[in-house]
Structures are given as structure tokens and as C-alpha cells.
Design a protein around this motif. Structure first.
Motif, short mmCIF file in Angstrom:
data_model
loop_
_atom_site.label_atom_id
_atom_site.label_comp_id
_atom_site.label_asym_id
_atom_site.label_seq_id
_atom_site.Cartn_x
_atom_site.Cartn_y
_atom_site.Cartn_z
N VAL A 69 108.19 98.52 -4.07
CA VAL A 69 107.33 99.59 -4.59
C VAL A 69 106.61 99.07 -5.83
CG1 VAL A 69 107.28 101.94 -5.49
CG2 VAL A 69 108.91 101.33 -3.70
N SER A 70 105.31 99.27 -5.86
CA SER A 70 104.52 98.76 -6.98
C SER A 70 104.87 99.51 -8.27
CB SER A 70 103.03 98.93 -6.70
OG SER A 70 102.68 100.31 -6.75
N PRO A 71 104.63 98.89 -9.42
CA PRO A 71 104.89 99.58 -10.68
C PRO A 71 104.14 100.91 -10.79
CG PRO A 71 104.56 97.24 -11.07
CD PRO A 71 104.23 97.49 -9.63
N ARG A 72 102.93 100.95 -10.27
CA ARG A 72 102.14 102.18 -10.35
C ARG A 72 102.81 103.29 -9.52
NH1 ARG A 72 95.66 102.78 -8.95
NH2 ARG A 72 95.53 105.04 -9.33
N ASN A 74 105.93 103.38 -8.61
CA ASN A 74 107.20 103.67 -9.25
C ASN A 74 107.03 104.68 -10.38
OD1 ASN A 74 109.63 103.49 -10.84
ND2 ASN A 74 110.06 101.53 -9.87
N ALA A 75 105.98 104.48 -11.19
CA ALA A 75 105.72 105.39 -12.31
C ALA A 75 105.37 106.79 -11.80
CB ALA A 75 104.59 104.84 -13.18
N ALA A 76 104.61 106.85 -10.71
CA ALA A 76 104.22 108.15 -10.15
C ALA A 76 105.45 108.90 -9.64
CB ALA A 76 103.21 107.95 -9.02
N ILE A 77 106.33 108.20 -8.97
CA ILE A 77 107.56 108.83 -8.47
C ILE A 77 108.44 109.25 -9.63
CG2 ILE A 77 109.71 108.37 -7.22
CD1 ILE A 77 107.96 106.61 -5.32
N SER A 78 108.52 108.42 -10.66
CA SER A 78 109.32 108.77 -11.84
C SER A 78 108.83 110.06 -12.48
CB SER A 78 109.28 107.62 -12.85
OG SER A 78 110.10 107.90 -13.97
N ARG A 79 107.52 110.22 -12.56
CA ARG A 79 106.97 111.46 -13.12
C ARG A 79 107.35 112.67 -12.26
NH1 ARG A 79 102.55 108.00 -14.15
NH2 ARG A 79 101.48 108.68 -12.25
N GLN A 80 107.27 112.50 -10.95
CA GLN A 80 107.66 113.60 -10.07
C GLN A 80 109.13 113.97 -10.23
OE1 GLN A 80 106.06 113.63 -5.93
NE2 GLN A 80 105.21 111.62 -6.45
N MET A 81 109.98 112.96 -10.31
CA MET A 81 111.41 113.22 -10.46
C MET A 81 111.72 113.83 -11.82
SD MET A 81 112.40 112.46 -7.46
CE MET A 81 114.19 112.50 -7.51
N ASP A 82 110.98 113.42 -12.85
CA ASP A 82 111.16 114.04 -14.17
C ASP A 82 110.82 115.53 -14.12
OD1 ASP A 82 112.01 111.74 -15.45
OD2 ASP A 82 110.02 111.20 -16.21
N GLY A 83 109.75 115.85 -13.39
CA GLY A 83 109.37 117.25 -13.25
C GLY A 83 110.42 118.05 -12.51
N ILE A 84 110.98 117.45 -11.46
CA ILE A 84 112.03 118.13 -10.71
C ILE A 84 113.27 118.31 -11.58
CG2 ILE A 84 113.59 117.92 -8.73
CD1 ILE A 84 111.29 116.37 -7.33
N ALA A 85 113.61 117.27 -12.34
CA ALA A 85 114.77 117.35 -13.23
C ALA A 85 114.61 118.48 -14.24
CB ALA A 85 114.98 116.02 -13.95
N ALA A 86 113.40 118.63 -14.77
CA ALA A 86 113.15 119.71 -15.73
C ALA A 86 113.31 121.08 -15.08
CB ALA A 86 111.75 119.56 -16.32
N GLN A 87 112.84 121.20 -13.84
CA GLN A 87 113.00 122.47 -13.13
C GLN A 87 114.47 122.79 -12.89
OE1 GLN A 87 109.91 121.46 -9.90
NE2 GLN A 87 109.83 123.70 -9.99
N VAL A 88 115.22 121.78 -12.47
CA VAL A 88 116.64 121.99 -12.21
C VAL A 88 117.38 122.32 -13.50
CG1 VAL A 88 118.77 120.91 -11.40
CG2 VAL A 88 116.63 120.52 -10.16
N MET A 225 107.30 110.60 0.24
CA MET A 225 106.94 110.59 -1.19
C MET A 225 106.52 109.19 -1.61
SD MET A 225 109.22 111.45 -4.61
CE MET A 225 109.31 113.22 -4.34
N ILE A 226 107.24 108.20 -1.14
CA ILE A 226 106.91 106.81 -1.50
C ILE A 226 105.54 106.43 -0.95
CG2 ILE A 226 107.59 104.41 -1.18
CD1 ILE A 226 110.51 105.42 -1.17
N ALA A 227 105.28 106.81 0.31
CA ALA A 227 103.98 106.49 0.92
C ALA A 227 102.85 107.17 0.15
CB ALA A 227 103.98 106.93 2.37
N ALA A 228 103.05 108.42 -0.24
CA ALA A 228 102.01 109.14 -0.99
C ALA A 228 101.76 108.50 -2.35
CB ALA A 228 102.40 110.61 -1.17
N ALA A 229 102.82 108.04 -3.00
CA ALA A 229 102.68 107.40 -4.30
C ALA A 229 101.95 106.08 -4.21
CB ALA A 229 104.06 107.19 -4.94
N ARG A 230 102.10 105.41 -3.08
CA ARG A 230 101.41 104.13 -2.88
C ARG A 230 99.91 104.33 -2.66
NH1 ARG A 230 106.01 101.42 1.04
NH2 ARG A 230 107.06 100.18 -0.55
#
Length: 230
Positions: A69-72, A74-88, A225-230
Motif C-alpha cells: 500500500v502506498s504511503p498516500r 496508507n495515510a488516507a486509510i489512517s484518516r478514515q480509521m481515526d474518524g471511526i475511532a473518534a465515533q466509537v 477500502m484499500i482499493a478506494a484509497a489507492r
């Protein structure tokens, strides 16, 4: 690094064989690898050691074939997971932690302490836990590309057979509740009981044993999700 991440690293160093059973690609893009193992009714120290060796093989969390997974992305997925973590985290009583999955991507672990979530040594969810899981299901419905794994855990008091049964039934109760609240069962790529094999605290103290009695809900990026981030 979180205490949970430290435990994952320790387990990876100490365990020689990593269990992996490929699960087929599902319509939601959710799949993972895991392994189940048979149980025993014996209660000797030797058996507990054997049980730990069998069940404590680290769970492989992450979408197979998505390790480059490219760094870009990876960063996009990390932002999504951060948002989910905040919701939870906004849900009353929620405990959420993050770690890195097998693809080097941010993943989440939600912990249900079973002392507070279940009637003692049963799979009967208490009202507060049902409310929390309903809220979690609402978050998951907003993020259909997130995949789940659900595993129950116990302390080391009692028999292996009894602990395995309790951990399995409590995980199954969580799965039933989430699917009843509209979470597609195909997104739950693995679930089961891991008895006393995955302690996150010492079983030598009441406080440590209480921490070990839990159900872990893992959230990770599916292939979509990975495909969309790519």
C-alpha cells in the motif's frame, strides 16, 4: 505505542508458528486469515501450557494480498480509521485502541470488559453492553468497507473446556447483536473463543484477571477500502 500493541509484538516474538486459514473474498471486500483449534477438558498445568501454545498464535488481521500500500493510500486509510475511532470513542462506555495490521495499516480494537458487559460466566449481554453495541453497529453501517473480527477471552481460572466455551459463546453473542442491528454478517470475517491464551495483563492478580476477561472487536480496512484509497 499502546499496551495492546506491545502485547502483539511480544506474542509475535514468542510464538514460532503463526496460524493462518485463508477466508474467501466476500462481496463486501472483507476477508482475513485465522485458525481454530480443538479443545480439551483436562486441567493440568501441562495442558494450560499446551492450550496457550495452540490458541495464542497471533491473529493475522488485515486483507490478504494488500501489503503493498502506498504511503498516500496508507495515510488516507489512517484518516478514515481515526474518524471511526473518534465515533466509537464517543459511545458511552466504549474502549477503543489502535494498532497496525498485517498490511501496515491502522486498525482498531474495541474492548468489551465481560464483567461489565455480561452476566457472570454467561453469554447474556447486559443492557449497557447492548446499547453500546447498537451504537457501534450504527457506526459500522456508516462505514461498509470496514471488516471485523470478534474474539472472546477469559482469565485462567477454571478448566480449559469451560473457559473455551465461555469465550466462544460471548463472542457469538456480540456477533449476533451486531448482525441483528444491521451489520452485514459477511463483514465479520472471523470470530470465536480464545480462552485464557491471550492475556493482556497478569493472571496473578484480581485486577489483571478482570482485564483479561473481555471480548475484542477488531476493525480493519477491507479490500474495497484499500482499493478506494489507492
Amino acid at each position: 505505542m499502546s499496551a495492546y500493541s506491545d502485547n502483539i509484538l511480544i506474542m509475535k516474538k514468542n510464538v514460532l508458528i503463526i496460524a493462518s486459514l485463508a477466508i474467501g473474498l466476500l462481496a463486501t471486500g472483507c476477508r482475513t486469515m485465522s485458525r481454530t483449534a480443538k479443545t480439551s477438558a483436562e486441567t493440568t498445568t501441562r495442558e494450560q501450557t499446551d492450550a496457550t501454545a495452540e490458541y495464542a498464535r497471533p491473529l493475522v488481521i488485515g486483507a490478504p494480498g494488500a501489503d503493498a500500500v502506498s504511503p498516500r493510500a496508507n495515510a488516507a486509510i489512517s484518516r478514515q480509521m481515526d474518524g471511526i475511532a473518534a465515533q466509537v470513542a464517543s459511545l458511552d462506555g466504549a474502549q477503543v485502541d489502535s494498532f497496525t495490521d498485517a498490511n501496515g495499516l491502522k486498525a482498531l480494537r474495541i474492548v468489551l470488559g465481560t464483567d461489565a458487559s455480561f452476566d457472570p460466566a454467561t453469554d447474556a449481554l447486559r443492557a449497557d453492553a447492548q446499547t453500546l453495541l447498537a451504537g457501534l453497529a450504527g457506526v459500522l453501517r456508516e462505514h461498509p468497507d470496514v471488516c471485523l473480527m470478534v474474539y472472546g477471552h477469559t482469565d485462567n481460572v477454571g478448566t480449559l473446556e469451560g473457559n473455551q466455551q465461555t469465550s466462544r459463546k460471548q463472542a457469538a453473542a456480540v456477533v449476533r447483536t451486531l448482525t441483528a442491528q444491521g451489520v452485514d454478517g459477511k463483514r465479520i470475517t472471523a470470530s470465536g473463543g480464545r480462552n485464557f491464551a491471550d492475556p493482556i495483563a497478569s493472571n496473578d492478580t484480581p485486577e489483571g484477571r478482570a482485564q483479561n476477561r473481555r471480548v475484542d472487536i477488531y476493525l480493519y480496512a477491507g479490500t474495497d477500502m484499500i482499493a478506494a484509497a489507492r
